[in-house]
Design a protein around this motif. Structure first.
Motif, PDB file in Angstrom:
ATOM      1  N   GLY A  15       0.789  -1.232   0.000  1.00  0.00           N
ATOM      2  CA  GLY A  15       0.000   0.000   0.000  1.00  0.00           C
ATOM      3  C   GLY A  15       0.817   1.275   0.000  1.00  0.00           C
ATOM      4  O   GLY A  15       1.591   1.527  -0.915  1.00  0.00           O
ATOM      5  N   SER A  16       0.653   2.071   1.043  1.00  0.00           N
ATOM      6  CA  SER A  16       1.306   3.376   1.136  1.00  0.00           C
ATOM      7  C   SER A  16       2.714   3.304   1.691  1.00  0.00           C
ATOM      8  O   SER A  16       3.407   4.320   1.747  1.00  0.00           O
ATOM      9  CB  SER A  16       0.461   4.293   2.018  1.00  0.00           C
ATOM     10  OG  SER A  16      -0.796   4.497   1.430  1.00  0.00           O
ATOM     11  N   GLU A  17       3.133   2.134   2.101  1.00  0.00           N
ATOM     12  CA  GLU A  17       4.461   1.996   2.712  1.00  0.00           C
ATOM     13  C   GLU A  17       5.580   2.400   1.751  1.00  0.00           C
ATOM     14  O   GLU A  17       6.473   3.173   2.115  1.00  0.00           O
ATOM     15  CB  GLU A  17       4.671   0.558   3.189  1.00  0.00           C
ATOM     16  CG  GLU A  17       5.942   0.347   3.970  1.00  0.00           C
ATOM     17  CD  GLU A  17       5.913   0.944   5.365  1.00  0.00           C
ATOM     18  OE1 GLU A  17       6.999   1.025   5.967  1.00  0.00           O
ATOM     19  OE2 GLU A  17       4.842   1.341   5.843  1.00  0.00           O
ATOM     20  N   ILE A  18       5.535   1.904   0.539  1.00  0.00           N
ATOM     21  CA  ILE A  18       6.624   2.181  -0.407  1.00  0.00           C
ATOM     22  C   ILE A  18       6.692   3.666  -0.777  1.00  0.00           C
ATOM     23  O   ILE A  18       7.777   4.252  -0.711  1.00  0.00           O
ATOM     24  CB  ILE A  18       6.536   1.268  -1.642  1.00  0.00           C
ATOM     25  CG1 ILE A  18       6.833  -0.182  -1.212  1.00  0.00           C
ATOM     26  CG2 ILE A  18       7.511   1.718  -2.729  1.00  0.00           C
ATOM     27  CD1 ILE A  18       6.653  -1.211  -2.300  1.00  0.00           C
ATOM     28  N   PRO A  19       5.588   4.324  -1.138  1.00  0.00           N
ATOM     29  CA  PRO A  19       5.702   5.758  -1.445  1.00  0.00           C
ATOM     30  C   PRO A  19       6.230   6.577  -0.263  1.00  0.00           C
ATOM     31  O   PRO A  19       7.013   7.502  -0.441  1.00  0.00           O
ATOM     32  CB  PRO A  19       4.277   6.180  -1.810  1.00  0.00           C
ATOM     33  CG  PRO A  19       3.587   4.937  -2.196  1.00  0.00           C
ATOM     34  CD  PRO A  19       4.233   3.830  -1.421  1.00  0.00           C
ATOM     35  N   ASP A  40       2.242  13.043  -1.727  1.00  0.00           N
ATOM     36  CA  ASP A  40       0.869  13.221  -2.207  1.00  0.00           C
ATOM     37  C   ASP A  40       0.130  11.887  -2.328  1.00  0.00           C
ATOM     38  O   ASP A  40      -1.092  11.846  -2.220  1.00  0.00           O
ATOM     39  CB  ASP A  40       0.844  13.927  -3.564  1.00  0.00           C
ATOM     40  CG  ASP A  40       1.245  15.393  -3.469  1.00  0.00           C
ATOM     41  OD1 ASP A  40       1.183  15.965  -2.355  1.00  0.00           O
ATOM     42  OD2 ASP A  40       1.623  15.961  -4.511  1.00  0.00           O
ATOM     43  N   ALA A  41       0.868  10.798  -2.532  1.00  0.00           N
ATOM     44  CA  ALA A  41       0.259   9.473  -2.710  1.00  0.00           C
ATOM     45  C   ALA A  41      -0.012   8.765  -1.383  1.00  0.00           C
ATOM     46  O   ALA A  41      -0.557   7.667  -1.374  1.00  0.00           O
ATOM     47  CB  ALA A  41       1.167   8.596  -3.571  1.00  0.00           C
ATOM     48  N   VAL A  42       0.333   9.405  -0.275  1.00  0.00           N
ATOM     49  CA  VAL A  42       0.199   8.773   1.047  1.00  0.00           C
ATOM     50  C   VAL A  42      -0.963   9.420   1.797  1.00  0.00           C
ATOM     51  O   VAL A  42      -0.995  10.639   1.954  1.00  0.00           O
ATOM     52  CB  VAL A  42       1.510   8.926   1.847  1.00  0.00           C
ATOM     53  CG1 VAL A  42       1.384   8.278   3.208  1.00  0.00           C
ATOM     54  CG2 VAL A  42       2.683   8.342   1.078  1.00  0.00           C
ATOM     55  N   VAL A  47       0.391   5.402   8.966  1.00  0.00           N
ATOM     56  CA  VAL A  47       1.545   5.421   9.866  1.00  0.00           C
ATOM     57  C   VAL A  47       2.484   4.276   9.520  1.00  0.00           C
ATOM     58  O   VAL A  47       2.059   3.131   9.392  1.00  0.00           O
ATOM     59  CB  VAL A  47       1.112   5.288  11.345  1.00  0.00           C
ATOM     60  CG1 VAL A  47       2.321   5.229  12.254  1.00  0.00           C
ATOM     61  CG2 VAL A  47       0.198   6.432  11.739  1.00  0.00           C
ATOM     62  N   SER A  48       3.754   4.598   9.380  1.00  0.00           N
ATOM     63  CA  SER A  48       4.797   3.597   9.164  1.00  0.00           C
ATOM     64  C   SER A  48       5.792   3.704  10.308  1.00  0.00           C
ATOM     65  O   SER A  48       6.220   4.795  10.668  1.00  0.00           O
ATOM     66  CB  SER A  48       5.533   3.861   7.849  1.00  0.00           C
ATOM     67  OG  SER A  48       6.703   3.074   7.791  1.00  0.00           O
ATOM     68  N   LYS A  59       3.280  10.949   6.706  1.00  0.00           N
ATOM     69  CA  LYS A  59       3.800  11.830   5.662  1.00  0.00           C
ATOM     70  C   LYS A  59       4.117  13.203   6.241  1.00  0.00           C
ATOM     71  O   LYS A  59       4.987  13.901   5.741  1.00  0.00           O
ATOM     72  CB  LYS A  59       2.848  11.913   4.478  1.00  0.00           C
ATOM     73  CG  LYS A  59       1.617  12.754   4.670  1.00  0.00           C
ATOM     74  CD  LYS A  59       0.830  12.751   3.375  1.00  0.00           C
ATOM     75  CE  LYS A  59      -0.317  13.692   3.383  1.00  0.00           C
ATOM     76  NZ  LYS A  59      -1.047  13.645   2.099  1.00  0.00           N
ATOM     77  N   HIS A  60       3.464  13.564   7.345  1.00  0.00           N
ATOM     78  CA  HIS A  60       3.733  14.856   7.982  1.00  0.00           C
ATOM     79  C   HIS A  60       5.144  14.899   8.568  1.00  0.00           C
ATOM     80  O   HIS A  60       5.764  15.952   8.610  1.00  0.00           O
ATOM     81  CB  HIS A  60       2.678  15.163   9.032  1.00  0.00           C
ATOM     82  CG  HIS A  60       1.306  15.207   8.442  1.00  0.00           C
ATOM     83  ND1 HIS A  60       0.896  16.203   7.582  1.00  0.00           N
ATOM     84  CD2 HIS A  60       0.272  14.350   8.535  1.00  0.00           C
ATOM     85  CE1 HIS A  60      -0.338  15.955   7.189  1.00  0.00           C
ATOM     86  NE2 HIS A  60      -0.741  14.832   7.748  1.00  0.00           N
ATOM     87  N   THR A  61       5.659  13.745   8.988  1.00  0.00           N
ATOM     88  CA  THR A  61       7.042  13.659   9.454  1.00  0.00           C
ATOM     89  C   THR A  61       7.984  14.051   8.330  1.00  0.00           C
ATOM     90  O   THR A  61       8.917  14.839   8.525  1.00  0.00           O
ATOM     91  CB  THR A  61       7.370  12.224   9.918  1.00  0.00           C
ATOM     92  OG1 THR A  61       6.442  11.824  10.912  1.00  0.00           O
ATOM     93  CG2 THR A  61       8.771  12.128  10.467  1.00  0.00           C
TER      94      THR A  61
END
Length: 75
Positions: A15-19, A40-42, A47-48, A59-61
């Motif tokens: 999912g969003s982990e790679i981006p 933008d894709a996350v 949370v990762s 993504k805010h980090t």
């Protein structure tokens, strides 16, 4: 490695982990525009635990680090 993992993840299991990880890598390499585009894709709520920071892997980090590196004075 992340590009190869993304190519192999046909079912989008990661999912969003790679981006997000790619964005973090680009940020660390001072490729800030690319890092920002990848964020933008996350989704905001993703949370990762692989990304460092006080806001622990969102993504805010990464976006906060981009702003810090650009010297905007915000965090």
């Amino acid at each position: 490695d992340l590009v190869e993992a993304e190519d192999r993840d046909e079912e989008r299991f990661l999912g969003s982990e790679i981006p997000l990880l790619k964005a973090d890598c680009h940020c660390q390499l001072d490729q800030l525009d690319q890092a920002e585009r990848l964020c933008d894709a996350v989704p905001d709520d993703y949370v990762s635990y692989a990304v460092k920071g006080s806001r622990r892997g969102t993504k805010h980090t990464v976006l906060d680090e981009i702003r810090r590196r650009r010297g905007c004075g915000c965090s």
